[in-house]
Design a protein around this motif. Sequence first.
Motif, mmCIF file in Angstrom:
data_model
loop_
_atom_site.group_PDB
_atom_site.id
_atom_site.type_symbol
_atom_site.label_atom_id
_atom_site.label_comp_id
_atom_site.label_asym_id
_atom_site.label_seq_id
_atom_site.Cartn_x
_atom_site.Cartn_y
_atom_site.Cartn_z
ATOM 1 N N ILE A 26 0.901 -1.212 -0.235
ATOM 2 C CA ILE A 26 -0.282 -0.329 -0.129
ATOM 3 C C ILE A 26 1.012 1.243 -0.462
ATOM 4 O O ILE A 26 0.843 2.472 -0.628
ATOM 5 N N ALA A 27 1.867 1.427 0.455
ATOM 6 C CA ALA A 27 2.802 2.265 0.758
ATOM 7 C C ALA A 27 3.418 3.295 -0.578
ATOM 8 O O ALA A 27 4.009 3.970 -1.181
ATOM 9 N N ILE A 28 3.737 1.635 -1.944
ATOM 10 C CA ILE A 28 4.118 2.056 -2.295
ATOM 11 C C ILE A 28 4.007 2.178 -3.419
ATOM 12 O O ILE A 28 3.730 2.916 -4.698
ATOM 13 N N LEU A 29 2.369 1.161 -3.301
ATOM 14 C CA LEU A 29 1.698 2.652 -4.218
ATOM 15 C C LEU A 29 0.287 3.457 -4.089
ATOM 16 O O LEU A 29 0.448 4.222 -4.828
ATOM 17 N N LYS A 30 0.817 4.461 -2.980
ATOM 18 C CA LYS A 30 0.620 5.495 -2.381
ATOM 19 C C LYS A 30 1.373 6.444 -2.972
ATOM 20 O O LYS A 30 1.702 7.372 -3.458
ATOM 21 N N TYR A 31 2.803 5.788 -3.092
ATOM 22 C CA TYR A 31 3.913 6.683 -3.267
ATOM 23 C C TYR A 31 4.370 7.055 -4.629
ATOM 24 O O TYR A 31 4.231 8.153 -5.067
ATOM 25 N N VAL A 32 3.998 5.982 -5.335
ATOM 26 C CA VAL A 32 3.955 5.633 -7.360
ATOM 27 C C VAL A 32 2.517 6.733 -7.222
ATOM 28 O O VAL A 32 2.965 7.633 -8.203
ATOM 29 N N GLU A 33 1.528 7.022 -6.927
ATOM 30 C CA GLU A 33 0.276 7.872 -7.347
ATOM 31 C C GLU A 33 0.405 9.174 -6.552
ATOM 32 O O GLU A 33 -0.106 9.560 -8.136
ATOM 33 N N GLY A 90 3.607 11.037 -5.151
ATOM 34 C CA GLY A 90 4.511 11.242 -5.227
ATOM 35 C C GLY A 90 5.421 11.000 -4.454
ATOM 36 O O GLY A 90 6.494 11.958 -3.845
ATOM 37 N N ARG A 91 4.328 11.428 -2.758
ATOM 38 C CA ARG A 91 5.085 11.080 -1.962
ATOM 39 C C ARG A 91 4.282 10.589 -0.725
ATOM 40 O O ARG A 91 3.090 9.961 -0.941
ATOM 41 N N LEU A 92 4.647 10.099 0.589
ATOM 42 C CA LEU A 92 4.361 9.163 1.098
ATOM 43 C C LEU A 92 3.053 9.630 2.330
ATOM 44 O O LEU A 92 2.281 9.218 3.075
ATOM 45 N N GLY A 93 3.573 11.370 2.729
ATOM 46 C CA GLY A 93 2.969 11.898 3.546
ATOM 47 C C GLY A 93 1.373 12.122 3.868
ATOM 48 O O GLY A 93 1.308 11.408 2.372
#
Lengths: 87, 184
Positions: free
Chosen positions: A75-82, A84-87
């Motif tokens: 889920i974290a990698i998907l959020k970063y890809v979508e 561009g940041r994790l915050g």
Amino acid sequence: MKTMLVALSVVLLLAAFLLLYRALKGPTVFDRILALNSLGTKTVVLIAALGFLTSPSNFIDTSLVYALVNFVGTIAILKYVEFGRLG
Amino acid sequence: MNVLDLATGVLFALGALLSVTGSVGIVRMPDFYSRLHPAGKTDTAGQFLILGGLVLQAPDWVTGAKLLLIIALLAVSAPTASHAITKAAWLAGLRPWTNRLAGHELLCPGSLPLVPDIPAETTVTSAQFAEEPRPPAEAEPAEAEPAATSARPAEHTAADGDLASVPGSPAPDAMAASPEGATP
């Protein structure tokens, strides 16, 4: 019982190497994420199966934590890809 | 070999078969959306069978309970992760691989065409291109030739002839048109 576990581990390793090929080759980033998610599930099963060869009650905790980390990491990698940041 | 070992062997064989077929499907499927199909299903079913076979061999009830917990966790999290990957890929603009000649707009209405459709008014045939009145800046670069100057209107050729008659000064529109006519 021991031979069954060893054969199962070998088959799971073969499947994991096939997934690793897709994770390295995949045309899009989502192919890589999908292959890594399946690879994590294979790893959970492989840790549990290999732990039954030596001491079952010690390796189950590792497998349980790896299942949680695999889901959260995907889920974290998907959020970063979508985004561009994790915050 | 008692009944529990036999059941474990059967569950292991089915789970290993599902795992290998799922991995082969992920490697050999042509498209991301078709790779989701073996990935999502065989992971869930394969881990269910293999860990279920391990539950039958658990030495104490704590280990069996933890294995059941892993099964429940993966049965929830693996389809959720597949769904999240699919939705992220769709929102990122990835579209399914379809046959455009089979009318894929009817099958999946939200999909973009694989090759962008060219509107009919922008397609120019060679006959239309010959009849179109073009601006003088984009006139043919070979306008210094007498065949090109004869096709012009009459007053333009007259002005061109007057300026060309002056020695040492070439035509001003020929000077303006020649670099732009050479660039395309």
